[in-house]
Design a protein around this motif. Structure first.
Motif, short mmCIF file in Angstrom:
data_model
loop_
_atom_site.label_atom_id
_atom_site.label_comp_id
_atom_site.label_asym_id
_atom_site.label_seq_id
_atom_site.Cartn_x
_atom_site.Cartn_y
_atom_site.Cartn_z
N TRP A 240 8.91 -21.32 11.76
CA TRP A 240 7.79 -20.50 12.23
C TRP A 240 6.85 -20.22 11.07
N LYS A 241 5.65 -20.73 11.19
CA LYS A 241 4.63 -20.57 10.15
C LYS A 241 5.19 -21.05 8.81
N SER A 242 5.34 -20.14 7.85
CA SER A 242 5.77 -20.52 6.50
C SER A 242 7.25 -20.28 6.26
N VAL A 243 8.00 -19.98 7.32
CA VAL A 243 9.42 -19.64 7.18
C VAL A 243 10.27 -20.68 7.89
N THR A 244 11.32 -21.13 7.20
CA THR A 244 12.31 -22.04 7.79
C THR A 244 13.70 -21.47 7.55
N ASP A 266 13.92 -20.74 3.65
CA ASP A 266 12.84 -21.22 2.80
C ASP A 266 11.55 -20.52 3.21
N TYR A 267 10.75 -20.16 2.21
CA TYR A 267 9.49 -19.45 2.47
C TYR A 267 8.41 -20.01 1.56
N ALA A 268 7.29 -20.38 2.14
CA ALA A 268 6.18 -20.93 1.38
C ALA A 268 5.04 -19.93 1.35
N GLN A 269 4.52 -19.69 0.15
CA GLN A 269 3.39 -18.77 -0.02
C GLN A 269 2.48 -19.33 -1.09
N GLY A 270 1.30 -19.76 -0.69
CA GLY A 270 0.38 -20.35 -1.64
C GLY A 270 0.97 -21.60 -2.26
N PRO A 271 0.92 -21.71 -3.58
CA PRO A 271 1.46 -22.91 -4.25
C PRO A 271 2.97 -22.84 -4.48
N ALA A 272 3.64 -21.74 -4.08
CA ALA A 272 5.06 -21.57 -4.37
C ALA A 272 5.89 -21.69 -3.09
N TRP A 274 9.83 -20.74 -2.00
CA TRP A 274 11.06 -20.04 -2.39
C TRP A 274 12.20 -20.45 -1.47
N SER A 275 13.42 -20.47 -2.01
CA SER A 275 14.59 -20.81 -1.19
C SER A 275 15.78 -19.97 -1.63
N LEU A 276 16.63 -19.65 -0.66
CA LEU A 276 17.84 -18.87 -0.90
C LEU A 276 18.88 -19.35 0.10
N GLY A 277 20.12 -19.60 -0.40
CA GLY A 277 21.12 -20.13 0.50
C GLY A 277 22.54 -19.78 0.11
N ALA A 278 23.43 -19.94 1.09
CA ALA A 278 24.87 -19.75 0.88
C ALA A 278 25.59 -20.84 1.66
N GLU A 279 26.64 -21.41 1.05
CA GLU A 279 27.37 -22.50 1.69
C GLU A 279 28.84 -22.46 1.30
N PHE A 280 29.70 -22.55 2.32
CA PHE A 280 31.14 -22.72 2.12
C PHE A 280 31.51 -24.09 2.65
N ARG A 281 32.29 -24.85 1.86
CA ARG A 281 32.60 -26.22 2.24
C ARG A 281 33.99 -26.61 1.76
N ASN A 282 34.73 -27.31 2.63
CA ASN A 282 35.98 -27.95 2.22
C ASN A 282 35.69 -29.34 1.71
N ASN A 283 36.42 -29.77 0.69
CA ASN A 283 36.25 -31.10 0.13
C ASN A 283 37.62 -31.74 -0.10
N PRO A 284 38.00 -32.77 0.71
CA PRO A 284 37.23 -33.30 1.83
C PRO A 284 37.28 -32.38 3.03
N PHE A 285 36.53 -32.73 4.10
CA PHE A 285 36.62 -31.96 5.33
C PHE A 285 38.06 -31.97 5.82
N LEU A 286 38.44 -30.91 6.55
CA LEU A 286 39.81 -30.79 7.03
C LEU A 286 40.21 -32.01 7.85
N ASP A 287 41.31 -32.63 7.44
CA ASP A 287 41.77 -33.87 8.07
C ASP A 287 43.23 -34.05 7.70
N TYR A 288 44.06 -34.37 8.67
CA TYR A 288 45.49 -34.54 8.41
C TYR A 288 45.76 -35.69 7.45
N ALA A 289 44.86 -36.68 7.37
CA ALA A 289 45.08 -37.81 6.47
C ALA A 289 45.06 -37.39 5.01
N THR A 290 44.50 -36.23 4.70
CA THR A 290 44.48 -35.75 3.31
C THR A 290 45.89 -35.53 2.78
#
Length: 492
Positions: A240-244, A266-272, A274-290
């Motif tokens: 929406w507008k400058s926000v994702t 993500d937010y865009a304002q003029g020439p800038a 900005w981004s902010l994020g959080a992520e939790f991840r398993n490596n590898p994804f949960l799989d019995y073959a691991t």
């Protein structure tokens, strides 16, 4: 023999196309964005947009397009003496797209490669990445794919042999159902269908409804009748507008825990921007073959490498416990800003904090338990474009990552120039310094490089890339390596 089998496979699809004919043009993919190699579930389609309903094209006959790329790679370890060639390989990559639109719309896609190893012919191999037909009935919202094709992005694999069915009743929504046999790229012969593991999935796509696009999915992968992965998930974004705002999640029903949770803004304002994020991840994804990575199995005198053998020895609960012990996880919090200072200068500053469990490796390289690890990653990117009026581009990337077990500093600078003749020249210099906290040892690398790229008026392009790597550790052990890569790409 190899090329004969490839040509027979391509010819089979072409004969089908000539017999069936083709008609109205549809989107090339059943989902709005197919995953690349190496993609992970829960991220494909996060930036999907609603493709416009294409007008009915003029009727035309068959057309064949594609590219043929030849690439030569040579690596030689110059020191310590005696010098030796570590890589000496010639590869051919072929992509083909055939289409006929004189009736029902039928397209045929092929992508494959053959790599010949001059040092050891036993390492020569061919691979088929794509070999599938895509059919759409004229004036219909139904589409069908059959053959070796890219996966949907909801799975831990990237290619499969099977079928995909798409029903799109309106421009805003589509229902996709698929199933088949995953392709294991660790196997050298990729013409045969590998039937030991199979899957099916279904997902609902939403295109630009109230500024929202994304997907909801269900997928299950099985080895014989043993459920290896059963997950539900979603991923999408609100614009929406400058926000994702981007969100993704993957929850494994067998393990009863998430493999991925992601939220980013993500937010865009003029020439800038900005981004902010959080992520939790398993490596590898949960799989019995691991569980097969457990040192008790892969490091045994008689290693257990086939999952059906493992499932006969252990209960489902025991296999799940082994898989969890050999699955790392990480929580990442990150933020950054990118600024266009002018039409010439651009900058990007990023920070990330990462903590989680990683695998400890035994001297043989096998997992040997887990340990906690924390790290901070700071990166700065600067670029200049045509500031001197000489059609040049200069960039600088600085990456610093202190962690509980090591510290790493990497600096890379590249200067490129584009000539009116169609020639592009690039000079690159990279330096790395890694310090390991436990032993106090250090590794220093300096890697100068050169790239030449020439584009012919016909569309053919040729490239030559060379780099010379000098590496020294704290024990004064030196290695010098020369790498050369040359390639030629011919479109048709």
């Amino acid at each position: 023999m190899v090329m004969t089998r490839l040509l027979v496979g391509i010819g089979f699809f072409l004969i089908m196309g000539c017999a069936t004919g083709t008609g109205r043009q549809t989107a090339d993919t059943a989902s709005p964005r197919a995953p690349s190699a190496g993609a992970v579930p829960g991220t494909a389609g996060a930036r999907a947009t609603a493709p416009a309903m294409a007008p009915k094209p003029a009727r035309r006959g068959p057309e064949l397009t594609g590219t043929l790329t030849t690439e030569y790679l040579y690596d030689r370890l110059l020191s310590p003496a005696p010098s030796e060639t570590t890589v000496n390989q010639l590869s051919e990559y072929l992509t083909v797209r055939w289409r006929n639109s004189t009736g029902p719309d039928l397209k045929v896609y092929f992508a494959g490669s053959y790599a010949h190893d001059f040092s050891d012919r036993r390492n020569s191999r061919y691979r088929i990445y794509k070999l599938f037909g895509e059919w759409t009935a004229p004036g219909s919202s139904l589409a069908l794919r059959a053959g070796r094709q890219p996966a949907s992005g909801n799975t831990v694999f990237t290619r499969f042999d099977g079928l995909t069915f798409t029903y799109r009743p309106s421009p805003l929504v589509s229902l996709n159902v698929g199933g088949g046999f995953p392709v294991d790229h660790a196997v050298s012969d990729h013409l045969g269908i590998q039937t030991d593991r199979w899957f099916y999935d279904a997902y609902l796509m939403l295109y630009d409804w109230q500024h929202v696009s994304g997907r909801l999915y269900y997928t299950q992968e099985l080895d014989a009748n043993f459920s290896m992965r059963q997950a539900v998930g979603l991923n999408g974004y609100w614009l929406w507008k400058s926000v994702t705002v981007t969100a993704a999640g993957d929850y494994d029903l067998d393990f009863a825990r998430p493999s991925l949770l992601l939220l980013r803004g993500d937010y865009a304002q003029g020439p800038a921007r900005w981004s902010l994020g959080a992520e939790f991840r398993n490596n590898p994804f949960l799989d019995y073959a691991t569980a097969l990575l457990d040192p008790g199995f892969c490091g045994a005198a008689a290693p257990v490498t086939a999952f059906d053998d493992l499932s006969r020895q252990l209960s489902r609960g025991a296999i799940q416990s082994c898989a969890l012990k050999n699955t790392a996880d990480a929580l990442q919090l990150d933020g950054g800003v990118a600024v266009d200072f002018s039409t010439v200068w651009r900058g990007d500053l990023r920070y990330a904090h990462i903590e989680g469990r990683v695998a400890d490796l035994s001297p043989a390289g096998a997992p040997a338990g887990q340990r906690d690890r924390r790290s901070d990653r700071i990166s700065l990117f600067l670029s200049e474009r045509n500031g001197l009026g000489a059609s040049e581009i200069w960039s600088l990337l600085v990456l610093y990552e202190p962690a509980t077990d090591s510290r790493m500093l990497s600096v890379t600078s590249t200067l490129s120039k584009y000539w009116q003749s169609g020639l592009e020249t690039s000079l690159r210099l990279r330096g790395d310094r890694i310090t390991y906290e436990a032993s106090g040892s250090r590794i220093t690398r300096i890697i100068p490089g050169l790239l030449l790229l020439y584009a012919f008026p016909s569309g053919t392009s040729a490239n030559l890339e060379a780099e010379y790597a000098l590496e020294q550790d704290s024990a004064a052990f030196h290695t010098n390596t020369l790498r050369i890569r040359a390639g030629l790409t011919i479109p048709f």
